[in-house]
Design a protein around this motif. Structure first.
Motif, PDB file in Angstrom:
ATOM      1  N   PHE A 102      10.379 -21.786 -30.252  1.00 24.27           N
ATOM      2  CA  PHE A 102       9.005 -21.861 -30.766  1.00 24.27           C
ATOM      3  C   PHE A 102       8.415 -23.251 -30.530  1.00 24.27           C
ATOM      4  O   PHE A 102       7.233 -23.381 -30.213  1.00 24.27           O
ATOM      5  CB  PHE A 102       8.962 -21.467 -32.244  1.00 24.27           C
ATOM      6  N   ASN A 103       9.242 -24.289 -30.686  1.00 24.51           N
ATOM      7  CA  ASN A 103       8.751 -25.639 -30.385  1.00 24.51           C
ATOM      8  C   ASN A 103       8.384 -25.777 -28.910  1.00 24.51           C
ATOM      9  O   ASN A 103       7.381 -26.405 -28.567  1.00 24.51           O
ATOM     10  CB  ASN A 103       9.807 -26.692 -30.740  1.00 24.51           C
ATOM     11  N   ASN A 104       9.168 -25.172 -28.037  1.00 17.36           N
ATOM     12  CA  ASN A 104       8.905 -25.276 -26.601  1.00 17.36           C
ATOM     13  C   ASN A 104       7.616 -24.592 -26.169  1.00 17.36           C
ATOM     14  O   ASN A 104       7.033 -24.965 -25.154  1.00 17.36           O
ATOM     15  CB  ASN A 104      10.084 -24.705 -25.803  1.00 17.36           C
ATOM     16  N   VAL A 105       7.169 -23.599 -26.943  1.00 20.93           N
ATOM     17  CA  VAL A 105       5.903 -22.938 -26.585  1.00 20.93           C
ATOM     18  C   VAL A 105       4.720 -23.494 -27.374  1.00 20.93           C
ATOM     19  O   VAL A 105       3.599 -23.016 -27.216  1.00 20.93           O
ATOM     20  CB  VAL A 105       5.976 -21.399 -26.750  1.00 20.93           C
ATOM     21  N   GLY A 106       4.968 -24.507 -28.237  1.00 24.79           N
ATOM     22  CA  GLY A 106       3.836 -25.185 -28.854  1.00 24.79           C
ATOM     23  C   GLY A 106       3.818 -25.308 -30.357  1.00 24.79           C
ATOM     24  O   GLY A 106       2.871 -25.869 -30.915  1.00 24.79           O
ATOM     25  N   MET A 107       4.841 -24.826 -31.075  1.00 28.37           N
ATOM     26  CA  MET A 107       4.853 -25.003 -32.524  1.00 28.37           C
ATOM     27  C   MET A 107       5.166 -26.457 -32.849  1.00 28.37           C
ATOM     28  O   MET A 107       6.030 -27.068 -32.228  1.00 28.37           O
ATOM     29  CB  MET A 107       5.897 -24.094 -33.175  1.00 28.37           C
ATOM     30  N   LYS A 108       4.469 -27.003 -33.833  1.00 26.21           N
ATOM     31  CA  LYS A 108       4.711 -28.378 -34.240  1.00 26.21           C
ATOM     32  C   LYS A 108       6.024 -28.461 -35.017  1.00 26.21           C
ATOM     33  O   LYS A 108       6.169 -27.847 -36.071  1.00 26.21           O
ATOM     34  CB  LYS A 108       3.556 -28.895 -35.082  1.00 26.21           C
ATOM     35  N   ASN A 109       6.957 -29.165 -34.500  1.00 29.51           N
ATOM     36  CA  ASN A 109       8.298 -29.421 -35.043  1.00 29.51           C
ATOM     37  C   ASN A 109       8.733 -28.505 -36.175  1.00 29.51           C
ATOM     38  O   ASN A 109       9.172 -27.395 -35.942  1.00 29.51           O
ATOM     39  CB  ASN A 109       8.424 -30.892 -35.447  1.00 29.51           C
ATOM     40  N   GLN A 110       8.599 -28.920 -37.441  1.00 29.37           N
ATOM     41  CA  GLN A 110       9.111 -28.153 -38.589  1.00 29.37           C
ATOM     42  C   GLN A 110       8.001 -27.433 -39.349  1.00 29.37           C
ATOM     43  O   GLN A 110       8.177 -27.095 -40.521  1.00 29.37           O
ATOM     44  CB  GLN A 110       9.825 -29.114 -39.557  1.00 29.37           C
TER      45      GLN A 110
END
Length: 203
Positions: A102-110
């Motif tokens: 999810f981080n790799n597709v654009g979610m902000k870290n935590q």
């Protein structure tokens, strides 16, 4: 003729940019559908004893091959029969398990949370579930052992409040739970796997 052809290609490109989601929104829509396939909504568990359960649009057999691959050597898919909190927690757990994707597709870290409303649909409160080994009784209530912050217990799960926002819930839903995520550009997104399952399309 050449000019008409160029115009047609331009219009097609613009149209496709609107109908095709990017990798981040694709991942969220996929998460809503996958979570809906794992769950079945229970009106009885929601406290509505005389109301039949809604039609279960998304069932495990729709993603049988995918679930078989995901389950690996266990050859078992974890499903649930429950309420909106169960759908939200299942989605939250998937994000936690696959956070790097999810981080790799654009979610902000935590930045992903359970979103709750109570009787006021214009206030949304964001929570994180807390592992049981961090829950402590301090003589007055249950707290997070790391920082002493008081916890709420929802559906048997202890949760820590992140923030409350004066934002209207979709459909002005009350006593409801779903998922909020922050994109790396600071924009908040939400999905509702419960409504996805009960409506027959991704919400």
């Amino acid at each position: 003729m050449k000019r008409k052809m160029c115009f047609l290609i331009f219009v097609t490109a613009v149209f496709e940019s609107f109908i095709h989601a990017d990798a981040f929104t694709d991942a969220l829509q996929d998460l809503a559908m996958m979570t809906a396939c794992q769950g079945m909504y229970s009106c009885t568990e929601a406290g509505h004893y005389n109301i039949p359960d809604p039609h279960d649009y998304y069932t495990p057999n729709l993603l049988a091959v995918r679930f078989a691959v995901m389950s690996g050597q266990r050859t078992m898919t974890q499903t649930f029969y429950g309420v909106c909190f169960d759908y939200a927690q299942a989605a939250w757990d998937t994000i936690k398990r696959e956070r790097l994707r999810f981080n790799n597709v654009g979610m902000k870290n935590q930045e992903w949370y359970l979103a709750f409303t109570d009787d006021n649909p214009d206030v949304i409160t964001l929570y994180d579930p807390i592992p049981e080994n961090r829950v402590r009784w301090n003589g007055y209530g249950y707290v997070d052992s790391r920082d002493g912050q008081y916890l709420i217990c929802s559906n048997g799960v202890y949760c820590k409040e992140k923030t409350s926002m004066n934002v209207s819930a979709h459909g002005r839903a009350t006593y409801h739970a779903w998922i909020w995520l922050k994109r790396d550009d600071g924009t908040w997104y939400w999905i509702d796997p419960t409504w996805t399952d009960n409506c027959g399309y991704v919400v």
